[in-house]
Design an enzyme around this catalytic site. Structure first.
Site, short mmCIF file in Angstrom:
data_model
loop_
_atom_site.label_atom_id
_atom_site.label_comp_id
_atom_site.label_asym_id
_atom_site.label_seq_id
_atom_site.Cartn_x
_atom_site.Cartn_y
_atom_site.Cartn_z
N HIS A 172 51.78 34.14 38.80
CA HIS A 172 52.00 35.57 38.58
C HIS A 172 53.32 35.96 39.23
O HIS A 172 53.54 35.74 40.42
CB HIS A 172 50.86 36.39 39.20
CG HIS A 172 49.63 36.42 38.36
ND1 HIS A 172 48.72 37.47 38.40
CD2 HIS A 172 49.15 35.55 37.44
CE1 HIS A 172 47.73 37.22 37.55
NE2 HIS A 172 47.98 36.06 36.96
N TYR A 199 53.68 40.96 49.87
CA TYR A 199 52.62 40.43 49.02
C TYR A 199 52.78 38.94 48.77
O TYR A 199 51.80 38.19 48.82
CB TYR A 199 52.59 41.18 47.68
CG TYR A 199 51.32 40.97 46.91
CD1 TYR A 199 50.21 41.80 47.11
CD2 TYR A 199 51.20 39.96 45.97
CE1 TYR A 199 49.03 41.61 46.40
CE2 TYR A 199 50.04 39.75 45.26
CZ TYR A 199 48.95 40.58 45.48
OH TYR A 199 47.78 40.38 44.79
N TYR A 256 46.11 47.15 40.85
CA TYR A 256 45.58 47.86 42.02
C TYR A 256 45.65 49.35 41.72
O TYR A 256 46.74 49.89 41.54
CB TYR A 256 46.40 47.55 43.26
CG TYR A 256 46.28 46.14 43.77
CD1 TYR A 256 45.39 45.83 44.80
CD2 TYR A 256 47.05 45.11 43.24
CE1 TYR A 256 45.27 44.54 45.28
CE2 TYR A 256 46.94 43.80 43.70
CZ TYR A 256 46.05 43.52 44.72
OH TYR A 256 45.92 42.25 45.19
N LYS A 291 45.39 38.30 51.69
CA LYS A 291 45.95 37.51 52.78
C LYS A 291 44.95 36.57 53.46
O LYS A 291 45.37 35.70 54.23
CB LYS A 291 46.55 38.44 53.86
CG LYS A 291 47.72 39.25 53.37
CD LYS A 291 48.85 38.35 52.90
CE LYS A 291 49.97 39.12 52.25
NZ LYS A 291 50.85 38.26 51.48
N PRO A 306 40.54 42.59 51.96
CA PRO A 306 41.06 41.76 50.86
C PRO A 306 42.16 42.42 50.05
O PRO A 306 42.73 41.77 49.18
CB PRO A 306 39.82 41.51 50.00
CG PRO A 306 38.92 42.67 50.28
CD PRO A 306 39.15 43.02 51.72
#
Length: 408
Positions: A74, A387, A203, A299, A295
């Protein structure tokens, strides 16, 4: 029965298994003890967004072949504010970094297969594990297995047995400092054999609460919605959950959503947790035994892998050259990275979730910050850099230990 090894590893989750595999390839003897059954360990449903550093560790461990065949690279992810989507271009904003979606269950199965194919000592259903003489030169582990009592003498113990394991509980209470925040909500998750609604993760911050659209493969999807901790699974039949996801993810995602029966459904609480230090004598903590992150920032597994990467390097140096300098720095170096990840996970959770005490002003601040991120390439770069995983030197604080927290 009495045995001997160089490193006793407590816990056969990804952290313990990866550490064992890395040590094996470096010529260091180790034994892995796990209190649960193999089927239980292999069946645990967990997230699976792997940073590039984690992928590289799995490559070093010799267990990345299936990951490269089946994992989903991704280069970005989407964020939504009340259903309106925008994209974070991780690859472009970080100079080429990306993540790979590959389930933690798959990582665990690959590691177990690697251990079993080489006949490595990996003992499931080891009961009554206890750690002894951690401060002296003769640490050992006692346990019951197959109806017999066992003693395992070793040079070092790696505690990779999670939040409820025996390893952290074996550290002196007057040494250990615990920092914790328990969030007043959980994630209700559904796993279904349906194609994902998007090629990348979404998200979503919605006025009804957070939602996440994720996947395990091109034909298996994982979705979550934020719920109060008082919610019960029986109050969330599949159709209600799909309806709520469609609302929170917004019309664009909902139009591409394929509904199907749940093959797994659960409610997971959210917690930020760090235990310091991550070493006591000959015992070294790694993974969830030392820290937990919500979550939201993906990580957890990556932090565990970073821990065991450091620990494997330190133990390898000890046996190859006799130096203990890296072992002495392990806790300091690991915690520097842990706190960086805790900060991002805490911030990202606060940005995307609705809190019970949130008033109209706090909600407007969330909207303003998300609007700023949407409009600013520099703000997006900060999100992307965190991220995909901070560069190792930066995440380790360039070797500088976190300042101790002094109680008021």
């Amino acid at each position: 029965m009495r045995d001997r090894t160089q490193v006793a590893i407590i816990g056969a989750g990804p952290a313990g298994l990866l550490l064992s595999q890395l040590l094996h390839r470096a010529g260091v003897d180790c034994v892995v003890l796990e209190r649960k059954s193999q089927s239980y360990v292999e069946g645990r449903i967990r997230a699976g967004v792997l940073e590039q550093g984690t992928v590289e560790l799995l490559e070093r461990a010799g267990v990345a072949d299936r990951l490269h065949r089946e994992g989903l690279p991704h280069h970005g992810f989407r964020m939504a504010l009340d259903g309106e989507l925008f994209r974070i271009d991780m690859h472009g904003l970080t100079g080429g970094s990306s993540v790979t979606v590959y389930g933690q269950t798959e990582v665990t199965q690959d590691l177990i297969q690697a251990h079993q194919s080489r006949g490595a000592p990996l003992h499931f259903e080891a009961e009554d594990v206890a750690l002894h003489e951690l401060e002296g030169g003769r640490p050992h582990v006692t346990y019951r297995h197959g109806g017999a009592e066992h003693r395992l003498d070793c040079d070092y113990v790696a505690g990779c047995d999670g939040y409820h394991g025996v390893s952290r509980a074996s550290m002196p209470a007057d040494l250990l400092r615990v920092f914790e925040r328990v969030y007043p909500f959980g994630w209700l998750g559904i796993l279904a054999d349906v194609p994902p609604c998007d090629d990348e993760l979404i998200y979503s911050n919605h006025h009804r609460g957070f939602a996440l659209a994720s996947m395990r493969s091109p034909t298996r999807s994982r979705y979550y919605v934020q719920v109060p901790l008082t919610e019960k699974l029986e109050d969330w039949p599949d159709e209600r959950l799909w309806d709520e996801l469609a609302l929170r993810l917004g019309p664009e995602a909902a139009a591409r959503m394929t509904r199907g029966p749940a093959i797994e459904k659960s409610i997971a609480p959210l917690r930020s947790f760090v235990a310091e230090p991550m070493r006591h004598g000959r015992l070294f903590l790694a993974g969830d035994a030392a820290h937990i992150v919500p979550p939201t920032g993906a990580k957890g597994l990556n932090l565990a892998a970073a821990d065991v990467g450091l620990l494997a390097e330190a133990l390898t140096a000890r046996y190859r050259s006799g130096t203990v300098a890296e072992l002495d720095l392990y806790s300091q170096r690991a915690l520097a990275r842990v706190w960086m990840a805790e900060r991002f996970s805490w911030w990202f959770t606060g940005l995307t979730h609705r809190f019970p005490e949130m008033d109209d002003f706090a909600r407007r601040m969330q909207v303003a910050e998300l609007s700023y991120i949407r409009a600013s390439a520099r703000a997006q770069a900060v999100v992307a850099e965190n991220y995909v995983g901070l560069p190792r030197a930066y995440a380790l604080g360039a070797g500088i230990a976190p300042r101790p927290v002094v109680a008021a």
